[in-house]
Scaffold this motif. Structure first.
Motif, mmCIF file in Angstrom:
data_model
loop_
_atom_site.group_PDB
_atom_site.id
_atom_site.type_symbol
_atom_site.label_atom_id
_atom_site.label_comp_id
_atom_site.label_asym_id
_atom_site.label_seq_id
_atom_site.Cartn_x
_atom_site.Cartn_y
_atom_site.Cartn_z
ATOM 1 N N UNK A 264 -60.958 -39.655 18.057
ATOM 2 C CA UNK A 264 -60.272 -39.005 19.172
ATOM 3 C C UNK A 264 -61.011 -37.732 19.575
ATOM 4 N N UNK A 265 -60.828 -37.364 20.834
ATOM 5 C CA UNK A 265 -61.499 -36.178 21.378
ATOM 6 C C UNK A 265 -60.553 -35.478 22.339
ATOM 7 N N UNK A 266 -60.590 -34.142 22.340
ATOM 8 C CA UNK A 266 -59.729 -33.350 23.213
ATOM 9 C C UNK A 266 -60.560 -32.547 24.203
ATOM 10 N N UNK A 267 -60.053 -32.426 25.412
ATOM 11 C CA UNK A 267 -60.746 -31.647 26.444
ATOM 12 C C UNK A 267 -60.660 -30.160 26.118
ATOM 13 N N UNK A 268 -61.666 -29.415 26.568
ATOM 14 C CA UNK A 268 -61.674 -27.963 26.374
ATOM 15 C C UNK A 268 -61.725 -27.199 27.695
ATOM 16 N N UNK A 269 -61.872 -27.926 28.793
ATOM 17 C CA UNK A 269 -61.844 -27.322 30.122
ATOM 18 C C UNK A 269 -61.128 -28.280 31.076
ATOM 19 N N UNK A 270 -60.519 -27.754 32.134
ATOM 20 C CA UNK A 270 -59.891 -28.645 33.115
ATOM 21 C C UNK A 270 -60.935 -29.522 33.802
ATOM 22 N N UNK A 271 -60.507 -30.715 34.193
ATOM 23 C CA UNK A 271 -61.350 -31.636 34.940
ATOM 24 C C UNK A 271 -60.852 -31.701 36.374
ATOM 25 N N UNK A 272 -61.727 -31.381 37.320
ATOM 26 C CA UNK A 272 -61.396 -31.509 38.731
ATOM 27 C C UNK A 272 -61.839 -32.886 39.187
ATOM 28 N N UNK A 273 -60.859 -33.730 39.540
ATOM 29 C CA UNK A 273 -61.176 -35.108 39.918
ATOM 30 C C UNK A 273 -60.230 -35.576 41.008
ATOM 31 N N UNK A 274 -60.781 -36.152 42.052
ATOM 32 C CA UNK A 274 -59.966 -36.704 43.126
ATOM 33 C C UNK A 274 -59.066 -35.682 43.790
ATOM 34 N N UNK A 275 -59.561 -34.446 43.915
ATOM 35 C CA UNK A 275 -58.766 -33.404 44.559
ATOM 36 C C UNK A 275 -57.594 -32.923 43.733
ATOM 37 N N UNK A 276 -57.623 -33.197 42.423
ATOM 38 C CA UNK A 276 -56.570 -32.779 41.513
ATOM 39 C C UNK A 276 -57.172 -32.214 40.231
ATOM 40 N N UNK A 277 -56.363 -31.472 39.478
ATOM 41 C CA UNK A 277 -56.779 -30.937 38.196
ATOM 42 C C UNK A 277 -56.118 -31.735 37.081
ATOM 43 N N UNK A 278 -56.945 -32.195 36.136
ATOM 44 C CA UNK A 278 -56.473 -32.851 34.911
ATOM 45 C C UNK A 278 -56.773 -31.896 33.770
ATOM 46 N N UNK A 279 -55.777 -31.576 32.946
ATOM 47 C CA UNK A 279 -55.986 -30.525 31.949
ATOM 48 C C UNK A 279 -55.292 -30.860 30.633
ATOM 49 N N UNK A 280 -55.871 -30.287 29.554
ATOM 50 C CA UNK A 280 -55.326 -30.436 28.200
ATOM 51 C C UNK A 280 -55.039 -31.897 27.873
ATOM 52 N N UNK A 281 -56.111 -32.683 27.852
ATOM 53 C CA UNK A 281 -55.937 -34.107 27.581
ATOM 54 C C UNK A 281 -56.687 -34.545 26.327
#
Length: 411
Positions: A264-281
């Motif tokens: 498993x792996x966890x994000x450390x920065x928000x991802x800007x994708x498709x005009x939206x922010x994906x965060x803490x995933x």
């Protein structure tokens, strides 16, 4: 010596043309750009012609018009991608044109928009441009991505500054990240390029069987395909001309074995994708495939991304970026993958680059898949690195060697 804004802007445009796409005499240039940055596009066009470009084609977009379409257009219109735009890209690519993208999109452009519209268009465009992207990812032509501010993006990065200072602050951050503010930016890029290639050469000499990532929220092992190739900095197209695909760039990267990710792996920065922010995933893998998705923000968008096609359930890139890189040390969160991926170790969901395996540029899609490289309509980087990440290289004989310690190179 303090440089004026116009001087730095001119230098930045020169870097994009001479180092980025490395324009050749009688070569076409295709440039995509927002209406926010017509001045930069004008300067780049002028420099391209002065350096021998045959013709410059500019494809303009506008955030407000894009937002209006997503708000007002019928849902069944988003699975259409104009065939003339497909023909334009493919024809230019076949002619050996260079492609330059200036990104400036508002990270929240499509916030609260029906995610089905967003993902329908992402799938339609990915399918329509699959031949173009396959040529790109096999280095059939030169291309580069740079950035320029828009007011909404600048406000997102510098919310604490007065509105009238935000765009200028983002420009200065971009100039610093791209070495434009240095006394001799071309020489600075040449030296940086050499450093990246030296790291890649070291890793290519090792030919590790797998990498092991450990950090808070991360325990992941990724197997590498036989004869994998690490690369970084400048690339060489099939005509033998060098180009810099991303400006800035701080990464050394390769392709994983499609079925080789476990853990498993966890994000450390928000991802800007498709005009939206994906965060803490957090993503969990078994035999290469994503089997669980958790996100505090943007869960539906992330799940839709992974559902783009079967290949979007697997990884296509692993990239190493030291925590002490200039963008990371700036302390800025850009909400733009071009910058944030160059401040952090990252992975990519989706398609693998053909040149990341020996002989891959000449392989068919079927041959690449047979050799362990993932195939997908999408390729989306997400950031996983931090000052707390360790990475080990595991050799074919089982010997373990440090590659990263505390977020930085260990060799």
């Amino acid at each position: 010596m303090l440089l004026s804004f116009n001087t730095k802007l001119l230098r930045y445009a020169e870097l994009a043309v001479k180092i980025g796409v490395n324009i050749q005499k009688n070569q076409y240039l295709y440039m995509s750009c927002s209406t926010d940055n017509l001045k930069l596009a004008e300067i780049i066009t002028k420099i391209a012609y002065e350096n021998g470009a045959k013709q410059v084609f500019v494809d303009l977009s506008d955030d407000k018009l894009v937002r209006t379409r997503y708000e007002k257009a019928p849902k069944d219109s988003f699975d259409f991608f104009p065939p003339w735009k497909i023909q334009e890209r493919e024809w230019l690519a076949e002619q050996g044109a260079a492609f330059l993208s200036i990104v400036s999109q508002n990270p929240d452009l499509l916030k609260d928009i029906d995610h089905e519209k967003i993902m329908t268009f992402q799938k339609a465009s990915g399918k329509a441009l699959v031949n173009y992207y396959n040529m790109m990812q096999a280095d059939k032509f030169s291309w580069t991505v740079i950035a320029a501010p828009s007011k909404p993006w600048a406000a997102k990065v510098f919310p604490h500054l007065p509105e009238e200072q935000q765009v200028d602050a983002l420009w200065e951050a971009i100039f610093a990240a791209t070495r434009t503010d240095q006394e001799y930016p071309v020489s600075a890029w040449e030296a940086h390029d050499l450093q990246l290639h030296n790291k890649a050469d070291y890793l290519n000499g090792k030919q590790y069987k797998s990498l092991r990532y450990t950090a808070p929220g991360t325990d992941l092992t990724i197997e590498l395909p036989e004869k994998h190739v690490w690369t970084g900095g400048s690339s060489v197209n099939t005509q033998g001309q060098t180009f810099m695909a991303n400006m800035p760039t701080e990464e050394v990267f390769t392709a994983p074995l499609k079925t080789g990710a476990n853990g498993y792996v966890s994000s450390t920065k928000p991802l800007s994708y498709g005009g939206n922010i994906i965060d803490n995933f957090k993503l969990t893998f078994k035999d290469g495939r994503i089997v669980d998705i958790q996100a505090e923000q943007g869960q539906e968008i992330l799940a839709s991304l992974v559902a783009t096609d079967e290949g979007a359930h697997y990884l296509g890139e692993i990239a190493l970026v030291p925590h002490q890189s200039p963008i990371s040390q700036s302390g800025l969160l850009f909400y733009n993958t071009l910058f944030d991926e160059n401040a952090s170790n990252h992975l990519a969901i989706g398609n693998a680059y053909a040149f990341c395996i020996d002989g891959g540029k000449e392989m068919s899609s079927e041959e690449l898949l047979k050799n362990g490289l993932n195939q997908s309509l999408t390729h989306v980087d997400f950031m996983i690195g931090s000052a707390n990440m360790d990475i080990d290289g595991i050799a074919v004989d089982g010997q373990i060697e440090p590659i990263f310690r505390n977020g930085n190179w260990a060799f």
